[in-house]
Enzyme design. Structure first.
Site, short mmCIF file in Angstrom:
data_model
loop_
_atom_site.label_atom_id
_atom_site.label_comp_id
_atom_site.label_asym_id
_atom_site.label_seq_id
_atom_site.Cartn_x
_atom_site.Cartn_y
_atom_site.Cartn_z
N ASP A 9 113.32 60.55 -32.32
CA ASP A 9 112.70 59.53 -31.21
C ASP A 9 113.22 58.17 -31.80
O ASP A 9 114.26 58.04 -32.52
CB ASP A 9 111.58 59.67 -30.41
CG ASP A 9 111.33 58.88 -29.36
OD1 ASP A 9 112.19 58.78 -28.58
OD2 ASP A 9 110.29 58.28 -29.04
N ASP A 18 116.26 65.10 -32.57
CA ASP A 18 116.04 63.55 -33.37
C ASP A 18 114.60 63.38 -33.61
O ASP A 18 113.64 63.94 -33.16
CB ASP A 18 116.61 62.61 -32.23
CG ASP A 18 115.84 62.77 -30.95
OD1 ASP A 18 114.87 62.01 -30.63
OD2 ASP A 18 116.38 63.39 -30.05
N1 LIG Z 1 113.85 61.27 -28.13
C1 LIG Z 1 113.57 61.70 -26.94
N2 LIG Z 1 113.11 61.47 -25.90
C2 LIG Z 1 113.12 62.22 -24.65
N3 LIG Z 1 113.87 63.22 -24.64
C3 LIG Z 1 114.71 63.77 -25.40
N4 LIG Z 1 115.36 64.59 -25.62
C4 LIG Z 1 115.94 64.61 -26.74
N5 LIG Z 1 115.59 63.57 -27.46
C5 LIG Z 1 114.52 63.18 -26.89
#
Ligand SMILES: Nc1ncnc2[nH]cnc12
Ligand SMILES: CSC[C@H]1O[C@H](OP(=O)(O)O)[C@H](O)[C@@H]1O
Length: 301
Positions: A218, A216
């Site tokens: 975030d 992703d």
């Molecule tokens: N955006 C994110 N923040 C923290 N841990 C994660 N693991 C996968 N995506 C994450």
């Protein structure tokens, strides 16, 4: 004994292709590891697999017994750890499903036991280069081999070499302000687990490397929706088979080459308290971390 430890993160709760599989309930001075450790051989190389959050994903990142996990792997003989981890991307060019092999970590965790030392035993290991370059290299070569074997229908993905993994406490994802701040710090990816795992691996003189799988963006990206656990795990699952192939190749290469790593002698210049000045209980905790070639032999001879 197992030469290589694999710590499987979110979505990776078992290691495929192992022969002579056995389960071990290892006891450590720090309690039980996240789950039973599964040992076996992968193309003849002895491997120990541990599901970081436990099978069934029962532990939040703050609850993972990092010290027990690393101590138990070391007790089983592990000298190299491959960490497989889901991460959020903090860089436009690291797209979801891409993979990245970090060479640095930034520890933003707040409530984790992060050392085997204390209680009458002092050591200060170097964390200047927390990732073993030789382990990272085997992971990158493993990626190349797996990419070459990709079948039609496998989406091509990119591998990014180097970059900083910022580790937050979680289990909540970051606020948008934090996400922008981590970008401004220069971090490339964000996760919740590789610290203090990498610190403890160094204290245990185990060479450590991470295959980080971006799931992703975030929540900093102006055009992408903020991360949810559901999307992160769905994207990780798309990459799980590929992660297994990469890990298998990296294991084969590490098994063949067994590279010497600075991590293997980390305590030689770091241990301040001689074993004989520690209590018997503390010495029993520290002794398994010392390689047969360093101070244990010296002190016992
Ligand atoms: N955006 C994110 N923040 C923290 N841990 C994660 N693991 C996968 N995506 C994450
Ligand atoms: C389910 S997404 C968040 C979760 O995934 C990562 O864990 P791991 O490194 O064990 O794959 C991240 O750090 C969070 O714990």
């Amino acid at each position: 004994m197992a030469l290589i430890g694999v710590i499987g993160g979110s979505g990776l709760y078992e290691m495929q292709g192992l022969d002579n599989v056995r389960e071990h309930r290892v006891e450590t001075p720090f309690g039980a590891p996240s789950d039973a450790i599964v040992t076996g051989e992968l193309q003849g190389v002895p491997v120990a697999f541990l599901a970081r959050h436990g099978r069934g994903h029962r532990l939040i990142p703050s609850e993972v017994p990092y010290r027990a996990n690393i101590h138990a792997l070391r007790q089983l003989g592990v000298r190299y750890i491959l960490s497989l981890s889901a991460v959020g991307s903090l860089r436009e060019e690291v797209r979801p499903l891409d993979m990245l092999i970090p060479d640095q970590f930034i520890d933003m965790t707040r409530r984790r036991e992060s050392s085997f030392f204390g209680d009458g035993a002092v050591a200060h290991v170097s964390m200047a280069d927390p990732v073993c370059a030789r382990v990272a290299d085997c992971l990158a070569r493993g990626f190349g081999i797996a990419q070459g074997e990709a079948t039609q229908g496998d989406q091509p993905i990119a591998l990014h070499r180097g970059g900083s993994y910022v580790c937050i406490e979680g289990p909540q994802f970051s606020t948008r302000a934090e996400s922008h701040w981590f970008r401004a710090m220069g971090a490339s990816v964000i996760g919740m687990t590789n610290m203090p795992e990498a610190k403890l691996a160094r204290e245990a003189q185990i060479a450590y490397g991470t295959l980080a799988m971006a799931t992703d963006y975030d929540c900093w990206h102006p055009r992408e929706a903020a991360v949810t656990a559901e999307t992160a795990i769905a994207n990780l699952q798309q990459n799980a088979a590929r992660a297994q192939r990469i890990a298998a190749e990296a294991i084969r290469l590490l098994g063949e080459e067994q590279p010497q790593s600075d991590a293997h002698t980390a305590l030689a210049s770091a241990l301040v308290t001689p074993l004989e000045a520690m209590s018997q209980e503390k010495a029993a905790v520290i002794k398994p971390l010392l390689a047969p070639t360093d101070r244990v032999e010296e002190l016992e001879s």
